[in-house]
Motif scaffolding. Structure first.
Motif, PDB file in Angstrom:
ATOM      1  N   CYS A  98     -39.278  56.255  55.558  1.00  0.00           N
ATOM      2  CA  CYS A  98     -40.069  56.973  54.547  1.00  0.00           C
ATOM      3  C   CYS A  98     -40.265  58.439  54.909  1.00  0.00           C
ATOM      4  CB  CYS A  98     -41.415  56.290  54.348  1.00  0.00           C
ATOM      5  SG  CYS A  98     -41.332  54.818  53.300  1.00  0.00           S
ATOM      6  N   GLU A  99     -40.149  58.755  56.183  1.00  0.00           N
ATOM      7  CA  GLU A  99     -40.212  60.162  56.580  1.00  0.00           C
ATOM      8  C   GLU A  99     -38.951  60.909  56.153  1.00  0.00           C
ATOM      9  OE1 GLU A  99     -40.952  60.192  60.744  1.00  0.00           O
ATOM     10  OE2 GLU A  99     -43.067  59.615  60.551  1.00  0.00           O
ATOM     11  N   VAL A 100     -37.876  60.171  55.930  1.00  0.00           N
ATOM     12  CA  VAL A 100     -36.637  60.780  55.437  1.00  0.00           C
ATOM     13  C   VAL A 100     -36.639  60.800  53.917  1.00  0.00           C
ATOM     14  CG1 VAL A 100     -34.115  60.650  55.432  1.00  0.00           C
ATOM     15  CG2 VAL A 100     -35.389  59.968  57.479  1.00  0.00           C
ATOM     16  N   VAL A 101     -36.876  59.626  53.302  1.00  0.00           N
ATOM     17  CA  VAL A 101     -36.958  59.500  51.847  1.00  0.00           C
ATOM     18  C   VAL A 101     -38.135  58.583  51.523  1.00  0.00           C
ATOM     19  CG1 VAL A 101     -35.804  58.781  49.731  1.00  0.00           C
ATOM     20  CG2 VAL A 101     -34.458  59.773  51.586  1.00  0.00           C
ATOM     21  N   ASP A 102     -39.105  59.106  50.819  1.00  0.00           N
ATOM     22  CA  ASP A 102     -40.296  58.318  50.476  1.00  0.00           C
ATOM     23  C   ASP A 102     -39.995  57.497  49.226  1.00  0.00           C
ATOM     24  OD1 ASP A 102     -42.765  57.234  50.383  1.00  0.00           O
ATOM     25  OD2 ASP A 102     -43.822  59.061  49.770  1.00  0.00           O
ATOM     26  N   MET A 103     -39.360  56.342  49.408  1.00  0.00           N
ATOM     27  CA  MET A 103     -38.893  55.530  48.279  1.00  0.00           C
ATOM     28  C   MET A 103     -39.869  54.397  47.976  1.00  0.00           C
ATOM     29  SD  MET A 103     -35.746  53.426  50.088  1.00  0.00           S
ATOM     30  CE  MET A 103     -35.008  54.949  50.694  1.00  0.00           C
ATOM     31  N   PRO A 104     -39.794  53.798  46.788  1.00  0.00           N
ATOM     32  CA  PRO A 104     -40.665  52.663  46.427  1.00  0.00           C
ATOM     33  C   PRO A 104     -40.478  51.487  47.388  1.00  0.00           C
ATOM     34  CG  PRO A 104     -39.555  53.523  44.490  1.00  0.00           C
ATOM     35  CD  PRO A 104     -38.930  54.202  45.669  1.00  0.00           C
ATOM     36  N   ASN A 105     -41.525  50.689  47.564  1.00  0.00           N
ATOM     37  CA  ASN A 105     -41.497  49.592  48.535  1.00  0.00           C
ATOM     38  C   ASN A 105     -40.357  48.610  48.289  1.00  0.00           C
ATOM     39  OD1 ASN A 105     -43.575  50.283  50.296  1.00  0.00           O
ATOM     40  ND2 ASN A 105     -45.148  49.381  48.980  1.00  0.00           N
ATOM     41  N   ALA A 106     -40.118  48.258  47.031  1.00  0.00           N
ATOM     42  CA  ALA A 106     -39.089  47.264  46.726  1.00  0.00           C
ATOM     43  C   ALA A 106     -37.710  47.752  47.176  1.00  0.00           C
ATOM     44  CB  ALA A 106     -39.081  46.941  45.236  1.00  0.00           C
ATOM     45  N   ARG A 107     -37.419  49.022  46.921  1.00  0.00           N
ATOM     46  CA  ARG A 107     -36.125  49.579  47.326  1.00  0.00           C
ATOM     47  C   ARG A 107     -36.065  49.754  48.839  1.00  0.00           C
ATOM     48  NH1 ARG A 107     -32.662  50.789  43.952  1.00  0.00           N
ATOM     49  NH2 ARG A 107     -31.610  52.476  45.080  1.00  0.00           N
ATOM     50  N   LEU A 108     -37.186  50.110  49.426  1.00  0.00           N
ATOM     51  CA  LEU A 108     -37.238  50.259  50.880  1.00  0.00           C
ATOM     52  C   LEU A 108     -36.959  48.924  51.563  1.00  0.00           C
ATOM     53  CD1 LEU A 108     -37.849  51.890  53.427  1.00  0.00           C
ATOM     54  CD2 LEU A 108     -40.287  51.452  53.031  1.00  0.00           C
TER      55      LEU A 108
END
Length: 259
Positions: free
Chosen positions: A195-205
């Motif tokens: 998330c420090e690289v790309v703050d993406m939605p939880n489901a995609r993460l």
């Protein structure tokens, strides 16, 4: 627990066996279950044993109940699942684990199938020297000497099974739980780092971490199209972050293994 069409409303009253068959070949019998006429009485004895065994070492009591049930084999299907449930249930009843917690002994059993098979065979193989059977053309099994064999079903020696479960509980605590805790810790660390690289939605993460884990830390070319919004440079950083998080888990596991 089982497909509704095969669900039983009572204990079996027919002869059963555990085995396998191939077209054109005689069935291979691994375990001869007690006659259906004995099942209800045997289950009553098992319930009676549960009461009399109160105060016995909790793991031994769990072994008596779970393996006793399995060897009675009172249902057509689901016996193994109920057997494993009884292990967890009695460990909880007798305070081995706190209320609401499950000690994942089943995971150890499933990860060590050959050891588990030996435990089952330690009862089933000697039984075959006592029980005389015949199998007809429809693969229906008959015990030819039920009176002679009844004592082996009523009074099984479950010493080997109790020792096995004691070892399984010990290994679960020392190995399975440690592995699971370290995995969760590494997973959480990977989430934060990604998330420090790309703050993406939880489901995609969660999906991305799953795919990285399945492919040993890299996103396969076949799955790359699922994350088109992530640049190649960002993906490279994400893969490094994932590798660092799970490298700590590997080091920690190595530290917990006995020399």
């Amino acid at each position: 627990m089982v497909e509704p069409r095969y669900c039983q409303t009572s204990f079996r009253d027919w002869q059963n066996y555990v085995g396998e068959s191939m077209p054109g070949r005689a069935p291979v019998v691994h375990y001869v279950c007690p006659p259906g006429t004995m099942v209800r009485d045997l289950m009553g004895g098992l319930v009676d044993c549960a009461g009399k065994a109160q105060g016995v070492h909790p793991v031994v009591r769990a072994a008596l109940m779970s393996f006793g049930f399995l060897f009675i084999h009172p249902f057509e299907d689901g016996n193994g699942r109920i057997h494993r449930f009884l292990i967890h249930d009695f460990l909880g009843r007798d305070g081995v684990v706190p209320a609401g917690m499950v000690l994942p002994v089943s995971a150890y059993m499933l990860h060590q199938p050959q050891e588990y098979d030996r435990v089952l065979e330690s009862y089933s193989k000697p039984l075959r020297t006592v029980v005389s059977i015949s199998v007809d053309d429809d693969e229906q099994l008959t015990i030819n000497n039920p009176l002679e064999a009844s004592g082996s079903y009523r009074y099984p020696d479950l010493t080997y099974q109790a020792l096995y479960l004691l070892r399984a509980v010990e290994q679960t605590i020392n190995t399975e739980l440690v592995t699971e805790i370290l995995f969760i810790r590494s997973y959480d660390q990977a989430k934060v780092a990604i998330c420090e690289v790309v703050d993406m939605p939880n489901a995609r993460l969660d999906l991305l971490i799953k795919l990285l884990y399945q492919n040993r830390g890299s996103l396969s070319k076949g799955k790359r199209s699922l994350f088109r919004e992530i640049t190649d440079e960002e993906l490279a950083r994400i893969e490094l972050a994932f590798e660092a998080a799970f490298a700590e888990r590997t080091l920690a596991l190595d530290e917990t293994r006995p020399l």
